[in-house]
Scaffold this active site. Structure first.
Site, PDB file in Angstrom:
ATOM      1  N   ASP A  86      -1.662   5.031  -6.216  1.00 24.95           N
ATOM      2  CA  ASP A  86      -0.224   4.935  -5.964  1.00 24.95           C
ATOM      3  C   ASP A  86       0.551   6.097  -6.553  1.00 24.95           C
ATOM      4  OD1 ASP A  86      -1.449   2.087  -6.076  1.00 24.95           O
ATOM      5  OD2 ASP A  86       0.361   1.929  -4.846  1.00 24.95           O
ATOM      6  N   GLY A  88       0.862  -1.187   0.000  1.00 23.98           N
ATOM      7  CA  GLY A  88       0.000   0.000   0.000  1.00 23.98           C
ATOM      8  C   GLY A  88       0.894   1.231   0.000  1.00 23.98           C
ATOM      9  N   ALA A  89       0.581   2.192  -0.880  1.00 26.22           N
ATOM     10  CA  ALA A  89       1.497   3.310  -1.121  1.00 26.22           C
ATOM     11  C   ALA A  89       1.965   4.022   0.156  1.00 26.22           C
ATOM     12  CB  ALA A  89       0.856   4.283  -2.099  1.00 26.22           C
ATOM     13  N   LYS A 128      -4.063  -0.031  -8.515  1.00 27.25           N
ATOM     14  CA  LYS A 128      -3.989  -1.479  -8.730  1.00 27.25           C
ATOM     15  C   LYS A 128      -4.683  -1.895 -10.023  1.00 27.25           C
ATOM     16  CE  LYS A 128      -2.208  -3.847  -6.715  1.00 27.25           C
ATOM     17  NZ  LYS A 128      -0.831  -4.284  -7.060  1.00 27.25           N
ATOM     18  N   GLN A 175      -5.967  -8.638  -2.733  1.00 26.23           N
ATOM     19  CA  GLN A 175      -5.924  -7.722  -1.571  1.00 26.23           C
ATOM     20  C   GLN A 175      -7.331  -7.325  -1.114  1.00 26.23           C
ATOM     21  OE1 GLN A 175      -4.040  -7.365  -4.317  1.00 26.23           O
ATOM     22  NE2 GLN A 175      -2.120  -6.319  -3.926  1.00 26.23           N
ATOM     23  N   ARG A 194      10.237  -1.191  -4.949  1.00 27.17           N
ATOM     24  CA  ARG A 194       8.995  -1.198  -5.735  1.00 27.17           C
ATOM     25  C   ARG A 194       8.914   0.132  -6.492  1.00 27.17           C
ATOM     26  NH1 ARG A 194       3.530  -3.269  -3.300  1.00 27.17           N
ATOM     27  NH2 ARG A 194       3.169  -3.654  -5.509  1.00 27.17           N
TER      28      ARG A 194
HETATM   29  O1  MRU Z   1       0.463  -3.733  -4.775  1.00 23.73           O
HETATM   30  P1  MRU Z   1      -0.129  -3.104  -3.543  1.00 23.73           P
HETATM   31  O2  MRU Z   1      -0.935  -4.053  -2.717  1.00 23.73           O
HETATM   32  O3  MRU Z   1       0.884  -2.324  -2.757  1.00 23.73           O
HETATM   33  O4  MRU Z   1      -1.140  -2.051  -4.165  1.00 23.73           O
HETATM   34  C1  MRU Z   1      -1.931  -1.268  -3.330  1.00 23.73           C
HETATM   35  C2  MRU Z   1      -2.870  -0.433  -4.054  1.00 23.73           C
HETATM   36  O5  MRU Z   1      -2.941  -0.413  -5.247  1.00 23.73           O
HETATM   37  C3  MRU Z   1      -3.655   0.503  -3.224  1.00 23.73           C
HETATM   38  O6  MRU Z   1      -4.948   0.612  -3.712  1.00 23.73           O
HETATM   39  C4  MRU Z   1      -2.922   1.821  -3.290  1.00 23.73           C
HETATM   40  O7  MRU Z   1      -1.637   1.678  -2.766  1.00 23.73           O
HETATM   41  C5  MRU Z   1      -3.667   2.902  -2.683  1.00 23.73           C
HETATM   42  S1  MRU Z   1      -3.016   3.272  -1.143  1.00 23.73           S
HETATM   43  C6  MRU Z   1      -3.898   3.525   0.161  1.00 23.73           C
END
Ligand code: MRU
Length: 358
Positions: free
Chosen positions: A243, A54-55, A254, A202, A90
């Site tokens: 992100d 998550g970002a 995502k 997720q 990442r």
């Molecule tokens: O690959 P991830 O699980 O890190 O991706 C997360 C997402 O795409 C979230 O929707 C995004 O980070 C929004 S953050 C609150």
């Protein structure tokens, strides 16, 4: 956030004052496993292998990763090499770079033990800021849910979300989920359609778990169901996280977010993006410039779940090769409004307002 009635943040410093605790999110919701990060390499592995994700939470893990590195060796050389090592984990979420840049700028003017202390102090402040930011996003997003409720008070407001932009993706409250928790706590009836979010699920694993722990009514749907539900009038709004948002307002999130935005546009369903302003990348003009992470094809060809004997197991879904782009970009024209900690940026002036706020 509460798990089993106990309050947690998703990252915190151990009682020893230096090592860092996170949840191993790969095991949720089946096991609540707290792991200890003791080295910058631990932090890098936790980010890369998605124990933590998550970002905004990537940003905080990166910040503490740098503090762990400086604890081992506070030299300039180690600062630079650890910064580069953590940044390479990442590529897509801009928040990681944002936090590492803030950390580097802050500690530059210190040396030795003072540098270590400054690093831990700023990492802690960034976490506190994230909590306050998400609370503010919740407050601003609440008005949208409240307005939707007033249109028909006889039924819950149906909100569709994708992936996990909840408290597990941040330090607390989440971004996309913050207005939902806020509305639920204020007594507004809400029901959440949770996209499962293949390949890593997720939504089905993390968002559903969070909502269940908070008592928010929700239903998990396969990623392909949202279009039908929108046509049937069963979705009042979509709220997703992001992100990276570029200068032209394009939203990277995502994989699968773009298809939901297209379906929402075609069905006049408002499509909201919740973000801290640290997700706004003023350095890139358009979403086409964002590096899209390509992850291991095993995430597509295989799936993890709970076996009948209660063990976490992996099974194979296909013998063919697979592609696994982890994010997509939704063009700004499909976004109804951005929900930021500084308020809503909506309508024809959405983008200009977003720029001014950042
Ligand atoms: O690959 P991830 O699980 O890190 O991706 C997360 C997402 O795409 C979230 O929707 C995004 O980070 C929004 S953050 C609150």
């Amino acid at each position: 956030m509460k798990i089993g009635g106990v309050s947690y943040r998703s990252i915190w410093v151990n009682d020893n004052g230096w090592s860092v605790h996170i949840f191993d999110q790969r095991k949720l919701p089946w096991e609540l496993d707290v792991v200890e990060l003791k080295t910058p390499q631990d932090a890098a592995v936790a980010i890369k292998e998605m124990w933590t994700r998550g970002a905004p939470l990537l940003a905080m893990t990166g910040a503490y990763g740098l503090a762990l590195a400086l604890k081992e060796d506070p030299s300039d050389d180690n600062l630079e090499s650890s910064y580069a090592m953590l940044l390479a984990t990442r590529p897509t979420a801009v928040n990681l770079k944002w936090a590492l840049d803030r950390m580097k700028a802050e500690v530059k003017s210190y040396s030795g033990l003072d540098r270590i202390a400054a690093a831990y102090a700023l990492a802690g402040r960034l976490c506190d800021e994230d909590v306050a930011t998400n609370e503010a996003i919740g407050e601003h997003g609440l008005s949208l849910i409240s307005q939707a409720h007033k249109i028909d008070t006889t039924r819950p407001v149906n909100i569709l979300t994708h992936c996990n932009a909840g408290w597990l993706a941040t330090v607390d409250y989440g971004t996309a989920t913050s207005p939902i928790y806020r509305a639920h706590d204020a007594g507004i009836p809400v029901h959440v359609w949770v996209d499962e979010t293949r390949p890593r699920n997720q939504g089905a694993l993390l968002t559903a778990y969070e909502l269940a722990e908070h008592g928010v009514p929700h239903t998990v749907i396969c990623d392909n169901a949202g279009g039908l539900l929108m046509r049937e009038g069963k979705v009042d709004m979509c709220i997703v996280g992001t992100d990276r948002v570029t200068r032209n307002g394009d939203v990277c999130n995502k994989i699968g977010t773009y298809l939901k935005a297209l379906a929402a546009y075609d069905n006049d369903v408002p499509f909201y993006v919740a973000l801290p302003l640290s997700t706004f990348d003023t350095g890139l003009e358009s979403g086409l410039q964002i590096p899209i992470e390509e992850r291991d094809q095993q995430e597509v060809t295989h799936i993890d779940g709970l076996a009948p004997d209660g063990t976490l197991s992996r099974v194979q879904l296909t013998k063919s090769q697979a592609a696994n782009p982890a994010f997509d970009v939704t063009p700004a024209r499909l976004i109804t409004a951005y929900i930021t900690e500084k308020g809503l940026r909506e309508g024809a002036h959405a983008l200009q307002n977003l720029h001014q706020a950042a």
